[in-house]
Motif scaffolding. Structure first.
Motif, PDB file in Angstrom:
ATOM      1  N   ILE A 139      14.126  26.978 103.316  1.00  0.00           N
ATOM      2  CA  ILE A 139      13.117  26.544 102.339  1.00  0.00           C
ATOM      3  C   ILE A 139      12.079  27.650 102.100  1.00  0.00           C
ATOM      4  O   ILE A 139      11.586  27.810 100.982  1.00  0.00           O
ATOM      5  CB  ILE A 139      12.443  25.207 102.781  1.00  0.00           C
ATOM      6  CG1 ILE A 139      11.453  24.688 101.734  1.00  0.00           C
ATOM      7  CG2 ILE A 139      11.725  25.328 104.117  1.00  0.00           C
ATOM      8  CD1 ILE A 139      12.066  24.175 100.485  1.00  0.00           C
ATOM      9  N   GLY A 140      11.797  28.442 103.115  1.00  0.00           N
ATOM     10  CA  GLY A 140      10.815  29.520 102.968  1.00  0.00           C
ATOM     11  C   GLY A 140      11.282  30.567 101.972  1.00  0.00           C
ATOM     12  O   GLY A 140      10.522  31.006 101.098  1.00  0.00           O
ATOM     13  N   TYR A 141      12.527  30.947 102.090  1.00  0.00           N
ATOM     14  CA  TYR A 141      13.098  31.949 101.187  1.00  0.00           C
ATOM     15  C   TYR A 141      13.128  31.428  99.744  1.00  0.00           C
ATOM     16  O   TYR A 141      12.694  32.097  98.804  1.00  0.00           O
ATOM     17  CB  TYR A 141      14.508  32.299 101.671  1.00  0.00           C
ATOM     18  CG  TYR A 141      15.297  33.220 100.782  1.00  0.00           C
ATOM     19  CD1 TYR A 141      14.788  34.461 100.405  1.00  0.00           C
ATOM     20  CD2 TYR A 141      16.573  32.860 100.326  1.00  0.00           C
ATOM     21  CE1 TYR A 141      15.520  35.314  99.593  1.00  0.00           C
ATOM     22  CE2 TYR A 141      17.311  33.716  99.518  1.00  0.00           C
ATOM     23  CZ  TYR A 141      16.785  34.942  99.150  1.00  0.00           C
ATOM     24  OH  TYR A 141      17.509  35.776  98.350  1.00  0.00           O
ATOM     25  N   VAL A 142      13.610  30.213  99.604  1.00  0.00           N
ATOM     26  CA  VAL A 142      13.762  29.659  98.259  1.00  0.00           C
ATOM     27  C   VAL A 142      12.394  29.422  97.612  1.00  0.00           C
ATOM     28  O   VAL A 142      12.199  29.721  96.431  1.00  0.00           O
ATOM     29  CB  VAL A 142      14.611  28.365  98.313  1.00  0.00           C
ATOM     30  CG1 VAL A 142      14.678  27.685  96.951  1.00  0.00           C
ATOM     31  CG2 VAL A 142      16.015  28.685  98.814  1.00  0.00           C
ATOM     32  N   THR A 143      11.441  28.935  98.378  1.00  0.00           N
ATOM     33  CA  THR A 143      10.099  28.714  97.827  1.00  0.00           C
ATOM     34  C   THR A 143       9.466  30.039  97.417  1.00  0.00           C
ATOM     35  O   THR A 143       8.899  30.168  96.331  1.00  0.00           O
ATOM     36  CB  THR A 143       9.198  27.994  98.856  1.00  0.00           C
ATOM     37  OG1 THR A 143       9.851  26.801  99.265  1.00  0.00           O
ATOM     38  CG2 THR A 143       7.840  27.654  98.273  1.00  0.00           C
ATOM     39  N   PHE A 144       9.570  31.029  98.294  1.00  0.00           N
ATOM     40  CA  PHE A 144       9.011  32.347  97.967  1.00  0.00           C
ATOM     41  C   PHE A 144       9.605  32.859  96.652  1.00  0.00           C
ATOM     42  O   PHE A 144       8.882  33.299  95.758  1.00  0.00           O
ATOM     43  CB  PHE A 144       9.288  33.325  99.119  1.00  0.00           C
ATOM     44  CG  PHE A 144       8.992  34.757  98.772  1.00  0.00           C
ATOM     45  CD1 PHE A 144       7.685  35.218  98.719  1.00  0.00           C
ATOM     46  CD2 PHE A 144      10.031  35.660  98.502  1.00  0.00           C
ATOM     47  CE1 PHE A 144       7.405  36.551  98.395  1.00  0.00           C
ATOM     48  CE2 PHE A 144       9.763  36.983  98.177  1.00  0.00           C
ATOM     49  CZ  PHE A 144       8.439  37.430  98.118  1.00  0.00           C
ATOM     50  N   CYS A 145      10.920  32.803  96.552  1.00  0.00           N
ATOM     51  CA  CYS A 145      11.565  33.322  95.335  1.00  0.00           C
ATOM     52  C   CYS A 145      11.162  32.506  94.114  1.00  0.00           C
ATOM     53  O   CYS A 145      10.924  33.048  93.037  1.00  0.00           O
ATOM     54  CB  CYS A 145      13.089  33.322  95.486  1.00  0.00           C
ATOM     55  SG  CYS A 145      13.633  34.512  96.708  1.00  0.00           S
ATOM     56  N   TYR A 146      11.066  31.199  94.300  1.00  0.00           N
ATOM     57  CA  TYR A 146      10.710  30.361  93.150  1.00  0.00           C
ATOM     58  C   TYR A 146       9.293  30.659  92.666  1.00  0.00           C
ATOM     59  O   TYR A 146       9.051  30.854  91.476  1.00  0.00           O
ATOM     60  CB  TYR A 146      10.868  28.871  93.502  1.00  0.00           C
ATOM     61  CG  TYR A 146      10.791  28.031  92.260  1.00  0.00           C
ATOM     62  CD1 TYR A 146      11.880  27.930  91.410  1.00  0.00           C
ATOM     63  CD2 TYR A 146       9.604  27.421  91.890  1.00  0.00           C
ATOM     64  CE1 TYR A 146      11.802  27.222  90.225  1.00  0.00           C
ATOM     65  CE2 TYR A 146       9.508  26.704  90.704  1.00  0.00           C
ATOM     66  CZ  TYR A 146      10.623  26.613  89.879  1.00  0.00           C
ATOM     67  OH  TYR A 146      10.535  25.919  88.695  1.00  0.00           O
ATOM     68  N   ILE A 147       8.380  30.723  93.622  1.00  0.00           N
ATOM     69  CA  ILE A 147       6.975  30.943  93.264  1.00  0.00           C
ATOM     70  C   ILE A 147       6.769  32.322  92.628  1.00  0.00           C
ATOM     71  O   ILE A 147       6.038  32.469  91.655  1.00  0.00           O
ATOM     72  CB  ILE A 147       6.079  30.780  94.521  1.00  0.00           C
ATOM     73  CG1 ILE A 147       6.031  29.314  94.930  1.00  0.00           C
ATOM     74  CG2 ILE A 147       4.676  31.323  94.281  1.00  0.00           C
ATOM     75  CD1 ILE A 147       5.190  29.027  96.147  1.00  0.00           C
ATOM     76  N   THR A 148       7.437  33.313  93.192  1.00  0.00           N
ATOM     77  CA  THR A 148       7.208  34.671  92.689  1.00  0.00           C
ATOM     78  C   THR A 148       8.078  34.990  91.473  1.00  0.00           C
ATOM     79  O   THR A 148       7.875  36.004  90.818  1.00  0.00           O
ATOM     80  CB  THR A 148       7.557  35.715  93.772  1.00  0.00           C
ATOM     81  OG1 THR A 148       8.900  35.465  94.214  1.00  0.00           O
ATOM     82  CG2 THR A 148       6.615  35.640  94.951  1.00  0.00           C
ATOM     83  N   GLY A 149       9.052  34.137  91.223  1.00  0.00           N
ATOM     84  CA  GLY A 149       9.966  34.407  90.108  1.00  0.00           C
ATOM     85  C   GLY A 149      11.004  35.466  90.443  1.00  0.00           C
ATOM     86  O   GLY A 149      11.634  36.034  89.548  1.00  0.00           O
TER      87      GLY A 149
END
Ligand code: LAN
Length: 730
Positions: free
Chosen positions: A105-115
């Motif tokens: 979830i950390g990886y996916v959230t980071f990528c989602y938030i940062t685009g």
């Protein structure tokens, strides 16, 4: 057939995956173009892991179906197999160090938030992983790969699947939603899930228990100061306090709006989040809040809402960001683990912006914690287990007399050189609340940067073994005596001297605050996370390392002897009335029992001359299963009482127990013979042991895999047995 295959989900081409390990042990997967398949060969490890063909199975010395096949042959075959999967370049034993279902979830959230775009092959394999690990009965996810479904596991993995593009109507999503709804929807997520959801604008910060950044402005002498917490907890709550302080949420997008409508029972807009700070689903609630914590939280909520001036919040966050920068410097961005890493990466994004070198660096370093495997791709529990595995490998090869055989020389030298390269040679930057580390060793890699007591001790012992062996004279100078002395300095500095825990070793640091701090544990799902604790396994390993050094060198002799004495006293004191020791890092009593018996063996205590050893052995012997082996369930860790594994024994716990009994000189050989029989019979003709069940644990509730253990410990058990019984060995 894997569940993802049954469902016809896409899959990548396993022939295109490569794993690169650098000299410092960083592991990075790459998906190479089709035309390069022939040109860039896969390593043995990858061929074996992904079953892509032509893995060079070693020829057995003696075939296991041969009537003359003995324990010593099984040891040899096991060692041969294991050395085949060592990485040639770095000398490490790569592995998918998986188990916790809340890392990705950390990886996916980071990528989602940062685009930041996630590569398609990663997406495909992350979906496969999560789908393959959904619970076969209800379709939810647990806290860890073998656990029953929880709210935490289910909600974060559901969100990942949706963000990665799995449609709402997919059977996997439908089943998972049923679990979510059954447990009252995402309002009953535990604290950490609420934080992830809030960052993704899928929950409201007003329903998250507070973590004020201002506490970092308090003076260190206060016993509750966050820098006194366990490294993991403080490293996680550091960036979390920043994010909670500014209540950061990403922009609401159509997909997020859809997810909002899927994970709750009631419409999102009608939820009064302020009422749900303490709503936690029963299945997740391993460790309920204390009343003290609830009262404290109410006060902080009031303080944040009505009393705290904005300038103070800003100052708090400024201080937090300074500390994150130091953490980043000390750990080559990795921070102590993947959870703190992802939160810190998001803070860096807020502070520095998408295109900053800081964020680029974080994005790049995610590659070192993502690991591909037969079930798919996932974020691991740490960036690997490199130092730990190499240390145990070297030691056990020496203990079973295989290290000096010419055919294993290369493997030993590579692992040894890796250890020599991995010892800390630089201190942390000033003001980062970290101890002296020069001379220490980490669990994974030097760049990650965190000393662990038992990893230091086990690495020290392994290195000395090579240095003392004439067969390795040409590599003795890879590490100097001064370096070993530094390791001793670190180790001695880590011993706890407080009255309750006198003589013990904790995991990363000395205990810095009262254990009563646990009353303020906000996580709900984990136990013993607030401060360091005395750990019997860490203490046992430290005794092994210290004693081995003492036997071979002349440095700080008296202090080392004293340290060993008080450590052994602690080990004895921590034995429970029934003769058992509770294991905190392996499952569970068999693991701790083996370590304790080995430490006591090191100081010449055995079944014959020691009451403690006798009780320790008798406890284990009573738990032998009808098939002759031992098997322990993860329930042992949760319930704090020995629970057998389902039906049959496990190789791991059988090996641990056999090692303990052998080192204790347990008199009844027949008991041990039956365990040995199990280890032999479960080995394949090529010397491999197949995965049976999860081996490790942390914080009493979360299981984690140690893929190397099923080679290392059976090899050690069989080898010690063969050595001890010689002609009489079976
Ligand atoms: C580990 C892995 C290794 C382990 C041993 C060396 C085996 C142990 O003897 C000492 C503790 C240590 C270093 C350890 C501590 C906690 C870790 C880092 C882990 C179990 C791997 C993952 C876990 C970490 C806490 C996961 C993040 C979750 C939190 C609850 C903070």
């Amino acid at each position: 057939m894997l569940y993802s295959e049954q469902l016809g989900l896409p899959i990548t081409d396993n022939r295109r995956w490569r794993l690169y390990c650098d000299t410092y042990g960083a592991e990075r997967w790459d998906y190479i173009p089709e035309e390069d398949i022939e040109r860039i060969p896969q390593t043995n490890f990858v061929k074996w892991l992904l079953r892509t063909g032509d893995f060079p199975y070693p020829n057995p010395k003696v075939n296991s179906s041969d009537p003359g096949f003995r324990a010593s042959d099984a040891t040899y075959n096991g060692a041969k197999f294991f050395s085949m999967i060592q990485d040639e370049e770095s000398g490490i034993f790569p592995c998918q160090y998986q188990g916790p279902m809340f890392m990705t979830i950390g990886y996916v959230t980071f990528c989602y938030i940062t685009g930041i775009e996630i590569p398609e092959h990663n997406k495909v394999e992350m979906i496969r992983y999560i789908v393959n690990l959904s619970h076969p009965v209800d379709g939810g996810w647990g806290l860890h790969t073998e656990g029953a479904s929880t709210m935490f596991g289910t909600v974060v993995n559901y969100v990942i699947l949706r963000l990665l593009g799995l449609p709402k109507d997919h059977i996997v999503c439908k089943k998972a939603r049923r679990v979510l709804i059954h447990h009252r929807g995402a309002i009953s997520s535990p604290h950490w899930a609420k934080i992830w959801l809030s960052l993704l604008n899928l929950y409201d910060w007003s329903g998250v228990n507070p973590a004020p950044p201002d506490q970092w402005l308090l003076p260190y002498f206060l016993t509750t100061h966050p820098a006194r917490w366990w490294v993991h907890t403080r490293s996680i709550y550091l960036p979390v306090s920043y994010l909670a302080g500014i209540r950061y949420s990403c922009k609401l997008t159509p997909i997020l709006e859809e997810i909002r409508s899927e994970i709750y029972v009631e419409p999102y807009d009608q939820i009064d989040f302020t009422k749900h700070r303490n709503t936690t689903c029963g299945v997740d609630l391993h460790y309920p809040h204390s009343m003290a914590l609830d009262i404290l939280n109410c006060c902080i909520v009031f303080y944040e809402k009505y009393l705290r001036p904005t300038w103070l919040l800003k100052r708090g966050n400024k201080r937090v960001y300074e500390l994150i920068e130091k953490d980043v410097q000390n750990s080559d961005n990795l921070t102590v683990g993947p959870v703190s890493f992802a939160f810190s990466a998001i803070v860096a994004f807020i502070e520095k912006g998408r295109d900053s070198p800081e964020v680029e660096r974080f994005a790049d370093k995610f590659k070192e914690i993502l690991f591909h495997g037969p079930l798919g791709l996932t974020v691991m529990g740490t960036n690997g287990a490199q130092v730990w595995d190499c240390s145990l490998f070297i030691q056990y090869m020496f203990m079973v007399d295989l290290a000096e055989l010419p055919e294993f020389r290369d493997s030993i030298v590579k692992a040894y050189k890796f250890l020599c390269r991995s010892q800390f040679t630089e201190e942390c930057v000033e003001g980062s609340f970290r101890d002296k580390r020069v001379g220490g060793w980490p669990f994974s890699t030097k760049t990650q940067g965190f000393t662990v007591s038992d990893c230091t001790a086990e690495a020290l012992k392994a290195v000395i073994m090579v240095k003392k062996s004439p067969a390795f004279a040409d590599v003795h100078d890879e590490i100097s005596t001064k370096n070993l002395e530094n390791a001793i300095d670190v180790l001695l500095s880590l011993q706890n001297l407080g009255s309750f825990e006198y003589g013990s070793f904790a995991s990363y640091e000395k205990i810095r605050a009262t254990l009563l701090m646990e009353k303020l544990n906000p996580a709900e799902i984990f136990c013993n996370i607030m401060v360091e604790y005395p750990y019997v396994e860490c203490t046992d390993s430290s005794v092994l390392g210290l004693q081995y050094f003492l036997d071979n060198y002349d440095y700080r002799k008296e202090e080392i002897s004293h340290s060993i004495k008080i450590a052994v006293d602690y080990i004895k004191r921590s034995q429970q009335k029934d003769g058992s020791w509770y294991g905190s890092w392996g499952i569970c009593y068999t693991y701790a029992g083996m370590f304790a018996l080995e430490a006591l063996y090191t100081v010449h205590e055995n079944y014959e001359n020691s009451e403690v050893v006798r009780k320790g052995c008798d406890f284990l012997v009573k738990r032998q299963m009808p098939d002759g082996g031992w098997g322990e369930s993860m329930r042992s860790c949760e319930l704090h009482t020995y629970v057998n594994s389902n039906k049959k024994s496990q190789i791991i716990q059988t090996a641990w127990t056999v090692i303990g009994l052998l080192l204790a000189d347990y008199p009844d050989k027949a008991v041990i013979d039956r365990g040995i029989q199990i280890l032999k019979s479960r080995q394949t003709v090529h010397g491999e042991w197949k995965y049976e069940s999860i081996e490790g644990v942390f914080n009493h509730s979360c299981a984690i895999e140690y893929p190397s253990y099923r080679f290392l410990f059976p090899m050690k058990a069989l080898g010690l047995y063969a050595k001890k019984y010689g002609e009489n060995a079976i």
